[in-house]
Design an enzyme around this catalytic site. Structure first.
Site, PDB file in Angstrom:
ATOM      1  N   GLU A  41     -32.066  22.393  50.881  1.00 49.12           N
ATOM      2  CA  GLU A  41     -32.120  22.011  52.286  1.00 49.12           C
ATOM      3  C   GLU A  41     -30.747  21.765  52.902  1.00 49.12           C
ATOM      4  O   GLU A  41     -30.610  21.748  54.126  1.00 49.12           O
ATOM      5  CB  GLU A  41     -33.005  20.768  52.468  1.00 49.12           C
ATOM      6  CG  GLU A  41     -32.512  19.524  51.773  1.00 49.12           C
ATOM      7  CD  GLU A  41     -33.581  18.436  51.762  1.00 49.12           C
ATOM      8  OE1 GLU A  41     -34.616  18.605  52.427  1.00 49.12           O
ATOM      9  OE2 GLU A  41     -33.376  17.422  51.080  1.00 49.12           O
TER      10      GLU A  41
ATOM     11  N   ARG B 182     -43.129  22.330  48.798  1.00 41.85           N
ATOM     12  CA  ARG B 182     -42.141  21.489  49.486  1.00 41.85           C
ATOM     13  C   ARG B 182     -42.558  21.370  50.937  1.00 41.85           C
ATOM     14  O   ARG B 182     -42.679  22.370  51.644  1.00 41.85           O
ATOM     15  CB  ARG B 182     -40.747  22.110  49.385  1.00 41.85           C
ATOM     16  CG  ARG B 182     -40.171  22.090  47.990  1.00 41.85           C
ATOM     17  CD  ARG B 182     -39.635  20.730  47.596  1.00 41.85           C
ATOM     18  NE  ARG B 182     -38.339  20.450  48.197  1.00 41.85           N
ATOM     19  CZ  ARG B 182     -37.695  19.292  48.049  1.00 41.85           C
ATOM     20  NH1 ARG B 182     -38.230  18.320  47.366  1.00 41.85           N
ATOM     21  NH2 ARG B 182     -36.523  19.106  48.607  1.00 41.85           N
TER      22      ARG B 182
ATOM     23  N   ASP C 261     -26.408  20.807  47.796  1.00 35.19           N
ATOM     24  CA  ASP C 261     -26.706  19.637  46.967  1.00 35.19           C
ATOM     25  C   ASP C 261     -26.467  20.016  45.512  1.00 35.19           C
ATOM     26  O   ASP C 261     -27.356  19.914  44.662  1.00 35.19           O
ATOM     27  CB  ASP C 261     -28.146  19.179  47.197  1.00 35.19           C
ATOM     28  CG  ASP C 261     -28.367  17.717  46.803  1.00 35.19           C
ATOM     29  OD1 ASP C 261     -27.426  17.102  46.270  1.00 35.19           O
ATOM     30  OD2 ASP C 261     -29.481  17.202  47.018  1.00 35.19           O
TER      31      ASP C 261
ATOM     32  N   ASP D  79     -33.937  22.435  45.564  1.00 36.11           N
ATOM     33  CA  ASP D  79     -33.407  21.620  46.664  1.00 36.11           C
ATOM     34  C   ASP D  79     -32.268  22.330  47.410  1.00 36.11           C
ATOM     35  O   ASP D  79     -31.088  22.047  47.206  1.00 36.11           O
ATOM     36  CB  ASP D  79     -32.947  20.251  46.168  1.00 36.11           C
ATOM     37  CG  ASP D  79     -34.122  19.321  45.902  1.00 36.11           C
ATOM     38  OD1 ASP D  79     -35.269  19.777  46.035  1.00 36.11           O
ATOM     39  OD2 ASP D  79     -33.893  18.147  45.571  1.00 36.11           O
TER      40      ASP D  79
END
Length: 363
Positions: free
Chosen positions: A253, A67, A233, A251
């Site tokens: 972030e 990533r 998320d 994910d």
């Protein structure tokens, strides 16, 4: 929607990335090479993912995912990409819970090797509910599943959120506390206000988004509850499944310390976003899947915590998503893929459902 071109997601060249990745890997693991480097078609428009295989005489692992922070030249979706924060979050979740996260291997904070900070993790095989076309459309593995299989996936997926909230000590996640004054929820909302101001800097503002912020203030929960580590998320499109069981949660972030309902509201609304979109294009979608009432009931049964003020939190999720969608639209304008209409609210794909939430007529 079926014929619309997919928005540009990167300005990087895969071949150049592969060359630079191999050079970096040789320093980290002498004699190793990165081969079969690919950029998945499903790559998002925030942090980017590379998939590659480590070629080495005695590899402790072979299949990896990387990533990397978004290319600053690519009109990024978010103003900041804190890769060390994501790396640390994934390690924390792995250490303190049974939530499945990919094992993180290396963190590179120097932007020199690939042009931006990145981290490497083991690649987890499996399948992910698609975003384009959405899993609510016909023709994908989740839509084709039986009702019982989808019910199993739904229960297991809500269980991921429940276990994350219950198992990871909030005290260990203080580095995820957002800056500013006031409660964790107040800080979270103010961070979204700041993000919105960044998105519209020098561009047409959104009266709908601003009315949604005003409506939030009028609906503010009386009891916010204690903060927990929020995934941020929390949706099935960020879970890799082995069959219909979660194999890896990805994910991170948008992770933050916030009330439980921030994640729950996001889970509820992000499915509704796809469901509403599918219905608007003449398909039935999956009306009995990930319903708000079932998500709330399942979460309460698994945690003992009954979600509260969910009209507030689903509106907040729709508002947050609207700000992201507005940035995506302005990114398309930047690259000449779209124009700005007289009413900037029309750039928000779900403007009708957001307006209904603001008016109190959606649910």
């Amino acid at each position: 929607m079926a014929t619309a071109p997919r928005p540009r997601t990167t300005t990087r060249e895969p071949e150049e990335l592969a060359r630079r990745l191999t050079a970096w890997l040789g320093h980290r693991l002498p004699g190793a090479k990165a081969v079969d480097v690919t950029v998945p078609e499903s790559n998002g428009m925030s942090s980017e993912t590379l998939l590659f295989t480590v070629e080495h005489p005695e590899p402790p692992f072979s299949s990896c995912a990387l990533r990397v922070a978004a290319d600053p030249a690519a009109y990024t979706i978010f103003p900041v990409y804190d890769m060390p924060r994501q790396y640390r979050t994934m390690r924390l979740v792995a250490e303190h819970s049974d939530v499945p996260v990919p094992r993180v291997l290396w963190l590179e904070e120097d932007p020199g090797p690939l042009g931006a900070p990145f981290f490497v993790m083991e690649r987890v095989e499996g399948r992910v509910p698609p975003d384009v076309m959405p899993y609510t459309y016909e023709g994908n593995w989740l839509h084709s599943a039986t009702d019982a299989e989808r019910a199993h996936l739904e229960e297991a997926s809500v269980g991921i959120v429940a276990r994350l909230h219950d198992q990871v000590p909030a005290a260990e996640a203080e580095f995820l506390a957002l800056p500013g004054a006031g409660s964790p929820l107040r800080r979270h909302v103010e961070a979204q206000r700041a993000y919105y101001e960044w998105v519209v800097g020098g561009l047409p503002r959104s009266p709908l988004i601003e009315s949604a912020f005003d409506r939030l203030e009028a609906m503010w929960p009386r009891d916010e509850g204690d903060p927990v580590l929020n995934w941020g998320d929390a949706r099935i499109g960020n879970i890799i499944y082995a069959g219909f069981d979660p194999a890896a949660v990805i994910d991170w972030e948008m992770a933050a310390l916030a009330p439980r309902e921030v994640d729950i509201g996001w889970t509820v609304y992000l499915h509704r976003f796809f469901q509403d979109l599918t219905v608007s294009f003449g398909q039935p979608g999956l009306p009995d899947f990930l319903r708000r009432d079932r998500i709330e009931e399942t979460y309460a049964r698994l945690t003992g915590h009954t979600p509260r003020a969910m009209d507030f939190y689903t509106l907040y999720a729709a508002l947050r998503h609207a700000v992201v969608m507005l940035r995506v639209a302005y990114r398309q304008v930047h690259f000449g893929e779209a124009g700005v209409p007289d009413d900037p609210d029309l750039l928000i794909l779900h403007h009708a459902s957001l307006a209904a939430m603001v008016q109190g007529s959606y649910w």
